[in-house]
Design an enzyme around this catalytic site. Sequence first.
Site, PDB file in Angstrom:
ATOM      1  CE  LYS A 195     -14.552  -5.224   2.696  1.00 40.05           C
ATOM      2  NZ  LYS A 195     -13.242  -4.705   3.096  1.00 40.05           N
ATOM      3  CE  LYS A 206      -8.782 -11.163  -0.342  1.00 40.13           C
ATOM      4  NZ  LYS A 206      -8.204 -10.963   0.996  1.00 40.13           N
ATOM      5  CE  LYS A 229      -4.191  -2.000   1.655  1.00 39.49           C
ATOM      6  NZ  LYS A 229      -5.268  -2.069   2.633  1.00 39.49           N
TER       7      LYS A 229
END
Length: 339
Positions: free
Chosen positions: A204, A201, A118
Amino acid sequence: MTETLKTKPRVLSGIQPSGNLTIGNYLGALKQWVEVQQEYDCFYCVVDLHAITTPQDPAELRQKSRESAAIYIASGIDPEISTIFVQSQIPAHSELAWMLTCMAPLGWLQRMTQFKDKATKQAQDSIGAGLLNYPALMAADILLYHADLVPVGDDQRQHLEFTRDLAQRFNHLYGETFTLPQVMTPKAGARVMGLDNPTAKMSKSEDAENHAVFLLDDLSRARKKFMRAVTDSHREIRFSDHPDRAGINNLLTIYQAITNESTLDIETGFADKGYGDLKKAVAESVADTLAPLQKKYFELMDEAGYLDSVLKLGREKAAAIANDTLKLAQDRMGFLPPS
Ligand code: TRP
């Protein structure tokens, strides 16, 4: 050690209320959470304090937090058996997280793969320090409840190792305080990949229209997303870990997670079928799972006060344990108790 009267081994897990929950969250986590409820003393948390490690719109965060809790219940988590609660409503999480942050070696935090991933995607000045300290908060979530088992996906294993290491460090420095948790490996936990990019992956918080199927998606829309799923130019329908075949493998994985059929049965069943048939079969199996889940979701959201009462009960049950553990840890660290 306050072993807070455990009658069964304890399980704790959480999902961030950032974005809408997907079939990846259901097949990779919620389904297992439901399956272990009878056998363990389960604590399922809506981890909003983790969600704010990246910026969230306040109104949306509040809305998603309620929605997540309702989805836990609609998925089959029974609030009379398991404890469902919202992380930020129990201040002990933030308090213990700070104490653990102070003990966490900077090098350990900087070595976390999730942080590195990140942090390298953004400029240093635009990411909050919470992203670095994230694992200390996760450790607090787990250690406050003396959790024995933590069902998490592979991407969170390193954070669990970190939690164990930190708990051990605390116990060594201040005396036995925390239980060392273990990863709970689900029986058939599916790692669901993005339908538009099956090598990443399913997330959301990914915006692309055909990336994720959300648990509250309109069923015709959900079906369409499957029909548009990225596949390949082969024709064989087989499980495979070859990167070229990631799309087909993902569809088969989803199908298997829902039907619980064996690999052989599934491959035999699709032996003389085409990709269109596979997509249709997966879409139908998912729609059959989502229909009752959505029905339950809307029913319980319609029942005035129900969700609030579940969250209040959950908060009370969780706080009783968390506050005891926090008190012990504060005492061990040398904090002056209020008189
Ligand atoms: N970090 C986890 C994830 O993103 C969520 C999480 C927060 C969690 N606290 C937890 C999972 C405690 C298990 C236990 O998936």
